[in-house]
Design a protein around this motif. Structure first.
Motif, PDB file in Angstrom:
ATOM      1  N   PHE A   1      56.851  53.410  53.578  1.00  0.00           N
ATOM      2  CA  PHE A   1      57.334  54.726  54.416  1.00  0.00           C
ATOM      3  C   PHE A   1      56.016  54.123  56.106  1.00  0.00           C
ATOM      4  CE2 PHE A   1      56.007  56.482  49.669  1.00  0.00           C
ATOM      5  CZ  PHE A   1      57.221  57.277  50.141  1.00  0.00           C
ATOM      6  N   ARG A   2      55.684  53.248  56.037  1.00  0.00           N
ATOM      7  CA  ARG A   2      55.054  52.591  57.048  1.00  0.00           C
ATOM      8  C   ARG A   2      56.220  51.756  58.172  1.00  0.00           C
ATOM      9  NH1 ARG A   2      49.640  49.553  54.670  1.00  0.00           N
ATOM     10  NH2 ARG A   2      48.193  51.353  54.632  1.00  0.00           N
ATOM     11  N   GLU A   3      57.026  51.621  57.246  1.00  0.00           N
ATOM     12  CA  GLU A   3      58.766  50.936  57.886  1.00  0.00           C
ATOM     13  C   GLU A   3      59.332  51.827  58.448  1.00  0.00           C
ATOM     14  OE1 GLU A   3      60.375  48.242  54.816  1.00  0.00           O
ATOM     15  OE2 GLU A   3      58.705  46.447  55.263  1.00  0.00           O
ATOM     16  N   ALA A   4      59.139  53.162  58.004  1.00  0.00           N
ATOM     17  CA  ALA A   4      60.048  53.822  58.514  1.00  0.00           C
ATOM     18  C   ALA A   4      59.416  54.941  59.432  1.00  0.00           C
ATOM     19  CB  ALA A   4      60.508  55.218  57.144  1.00  0.00           C
ATOM     20  N   LEU A   5      57.579  55.375  59.689  1.00  0.00           N
ATOM     21  CA  LEU A   5      57.510  55.895  60.565  1.00  0.00           C
ATOM     22  C   LEU A   5      57.070  54.815  61.829  1.00  0.00           C
ATOM     23  CD1 LEU A   5      54.355  57.615  58.216  1.00  0.00           C
ATOM     24  CD2 LEU A   5      56.721  58.408  59.398  1.00  0.00           C
ATOM     25  N   PRO A   6      57.394  55.589  62.936  1.00  0.00           N
ATOM     26  CA  PRO A   6      56.763  54.716  64.087  1.00  0.00           C
ATOM     27  C   PRO A   6      55.777  54.346  63.807  1.00  0.00           C
ATOM     28  CG  PRO A   6      58.254  56.979  65.152  1.00  0.00           C
ATOM     29  CD  PRO A   6      57.421  57.569  62.989  1.00  0.00           C
ATOM     30  N   GLU A   7      55.246  52.934  64.848  1.00  0.00           N
ATOM     31  CA  GLU A   7      53.945  53.022  65.171  1.00  0.00           C
ATOM     32  C   GLU A   7      52.527  53.341  65.288  1.00  0.00           C
ATOM     33  OE1 GLU A   7      53.981  49.333  68.028  1.00  0.00           O
ATOM     34  OE2 GLU A   7      55.596  48.323  66.594  1.00  0.00           O
TER      35      GLU A   7
END
Length: 238
Positions: free
Chosen positions: A54-60
Motif C-alpha cells: 500500500f505504501r509503495e502504491a501511494l504517492p509520497e
C-alpha cells in the motif's frame, strides 16, 4: 476480512478518489473505501496483506498506517466536534484582525478607514495561510470555486491576488479598483460556496489554505458576505 488504515495527506475529494482508486488496484484487495473526513481507509481483502504494498502504491504525499486497535463499529462511540469547535481557528483569526483594526483606529478622529484596514488585514492574513501550502491550495480551491474549475491557474494566482488587495487597502492605493476586484473575486467564490452548501457536500474549506483543516459551513458564506457588504459600503462612501 476488513482492516482500517489511517491516511494522512488528503486535502480534498480529488485526493480521496485518487487514494481510493490506487488502493483498490493493489493485488489481493477486493474493495477499498476512503473517508476524507475521518482520514481513514477500510480495505477488504481475501488474505492479510502487509502494509508495504500500500505504501509503495501511494504517492509520497500520502502516509498510510494501520490502526493499532480496531473497535467494533457498533460499540464505538465517537464524539464529533461541534461546528463552533471546528471553526475555532477561523473565529480566533477574525477576532485578532478585529482587535488589530480597533488598535489602528482608536486614536483617530474618524473611523472611516477602519473598514479598509479590516479588509486589508483580512486579505493579508488569509493569503499567508494559503501560500503556506501553495501546492495543495489550488486542488482544494477548485473543488468549489467556479472560475478555478474552468481556469486551473486561477487557483495558483488567487493567494497573490489577495496579497495585492490587502496591500492596496492598507496603503490606500487605488481603493475603487481594489473594491471592484474584491466584489468580483468574492462574488465568484460565494456562488461556489452557496452551491456546495445547497448540495450538502462535505469538503474542506480553503479559506485558510490547507494548513488548517476547516469544513465548508455557513460560516464561510457569512465571512464572504461580510466582505462583499463592506466593499459595497465603501464604494458608496468614496
Amino acid at each position: 476480512m476488513k482492516h482500517i488504515y489511517n491516511i494522512e495527506g488528503m486535502t480534498c475529494n480529488g485526493c480521496r478518489d485518487h487514494v481510493e482508486k490506487t488502493l483498490s488496484k493493489v493485488d489481493g484487495v477486493i474493495n477499498a473505501s476512503v473517508d476524507l473526513e475521518k482520514a481513514e481507509a477500510i480495505i477488504e481483502m481475501d488474505n492479510d496483506i502487509p502494509i508495504e504494498p500500500f505504501r509503495e502504491a501511494l504517492p509520497e504525499k500520502y502516509n498510510i498506517s494501520k490502526k493499532e486497535k480496531e473497535k467494533n463499529v457498533f460499540t464505538e462511540v465517537k464524539t464529533k466536534k461541534s461546528k463552533l469547535q471546528q471553526l475555532s481557528p477561523l473565529l480566533i483569526i477574525l477576532g485578532y484582525i478585529t482587535i488589530a483594526t480597533i488598535l489602528l483606529n482608536y486614536h483617530r478622529e474618524s473611523w472611516n478607514g477602519a473598514m479598509l484596514d479590516f479588509m486589508g488585514l483580512f486579505f493579508i492574513v488569509f493569503s499567508f495561510f494559503k501560500i503556506l501550502d501553495l501546492r495543495g491550495f489550488p486542488d482544494s480551491f477548485r473543488m468549489y470555486d467556479p472560475l478555478a474549475k474552468i481556469v486551473p491557474i486561477y487557483g495558483w494566482v488567487y493567494p497573490f491576488i489577495e496579497t495585492v488587495l490587502g496591500l492596496m487597502f492598507l496603503m490606500r492605493l487605488q481603493i475603487p479598483v481594489a473594491l471592484i476586484v474584491t466584489l468580483i473575486v468574492l462574488s465568484i467564490t460565494t456562488v461556489g460556496v452557496t452551491k456546495t452548501l445547497l448540495d450538502k457536500k462535505s469538503i474542506q474549506c480553503a479559506c485558510l489554505g490547507t494548513a488548517l483543516k476547516l469544513p465548508m459551513t455557513e460560516a464561510t458564506f457569512i465571512e464572504n458576505a461580510i466582505m462583499i457588504v463592506m466593499a459595497i459600503v465603501m464604494l458608496i462612501l468614496i
